[in-house]
Design a protein around this motif. Structure first.
Motif, PDB file in Angstrom:
ATOM      1  N   ALA A  34       0.007   9.710  -4.770  1.00  0.00           N
ATOM      2  CA  ALA A  34      -1.082  10.037  -3.844  1.00  0.00           C
ATOM      3  C   ALA A  34      -0.571  10.791  -2.623  1.00  0.00           C
ATOM      4  N   THR A  35       0.663  10.523  -2.215  1.00  0.00           N
ATOM      5  CA  THR A  35       1.195  11.237  -1.049  1.00  0.00           C
ATOM      6  C   THR A  35       1.340  12.721  -1.357  1.00  0.00           C
ATOM      7  N   THR A  38       1.926   6.186  -7.311  1.00  0.00           N
ATOM      8  CA  THR A  38       0.819   6.907  -7.945  1.00  0.00           C
ATOM      9  C   THR A  38       0.846   8.400  -7.646  1.00  0.00           C
ATOM     10  N   PHE A  92       0.824  -1.200   0.000  1.00  0.00           N
ATOM     11  CA  PHE A  92       0.000   0.000   0.000  1.00  0.00           C
ATOM     12  C   PHE A  92       0.864   1.259   0.000  1.00  0.00           C
ATOM     13  N   SER A  93       1.917   1.281   0.805  1.00  0.00           N
ATOM     14  CA  SER A  93       2.787   2.457   0.841  1.00  0.00           C
ATOM     15  C   SER A  93       3.519   2.631  -0.480  1.00  0.00           C
ATOM     16  N   LEU A 107       0.991   4.086  -2.902  1.00  0.00           N
ATOM     17  CA  LEU A 107       0.818   5.516  -2.658  1.00  0.00           C
ATOM     18  C   LEU A 107       1.973   6.323  -3.238  1.00  0.00           C
ATOM     19  N   THR A 108       3.168   5.799  -3.090  1.00  0.00           N
ATOM     20  CA  THR A 108       4.340   6.506  -3.585  1.00  0.00           C
ATOM     21  C   THR A 108       4.366   6.542  -5.106  1.00  0.00           C
ATOM     22  N   VAL A 165       2.195   2.664   6.582  1.00  0.00           N
ATOM     23  CA  VAL A 165       1.202   3.370   5.776  1.00  0.00           C
ATOM     24  C   VAL A 165       1.268   4.879   6.030  1.00  0.00           C
ATOM     25  N   ILE A 179       2.681   9.245   3.957  1.00  0.00           N
ATOM     26  CA  ILE A 179       1.699  10.327   3.915  1.00  0.00           C
ATOM     27  C   ILE A 179       2.181  11.515   4.745  1.00  0.00           C
TER      28      ILE A 179
END
Length: 75
Positions: free
Chosen positions: A19-20, A17, A10-11, A14-15, A60, A64
């Motif tokens: 998303a962070t 894409t 998941f992390s 996020l990285t 996670v 963020i």
């Protein structure tokens, strides 16, 4: 073990894409005072750690929180 592997995936998702960065930009546009943001950043893990595994949640939350810490210049 499954929770930790899922948190790592998941992390990474996020990285990769971005998303962070999107979350950091969203929070930056809220124009919250630094004290309010710090209290929110402390309260969220406090509550989530009651229900989720500590290591998985840290994996996670760190991607963020990193851009937010740089934006608000928290040392």
């Amino acid at each position: 073990l499954v929770i930790m592997c899922s948190a790592v995936m998941f992390s990474q998702l996020l990285t990769f894409t971005g998303a962070t960065r999107a979350v950091a930009e969203l929070v930056a546009h809220l124009d919250l005072h630094a004290t309010v943001m710090l209290l929110a950043m402390l309260a969220l893990p406090f509550i989530l750690f009651m229900f989720l595994d500590q290591l998985a949640l840290m994996l996670v939350l760190i991607p963020i929180y990193q851009p937010l810490l740089k934006h608000y210049a928290f040392d």
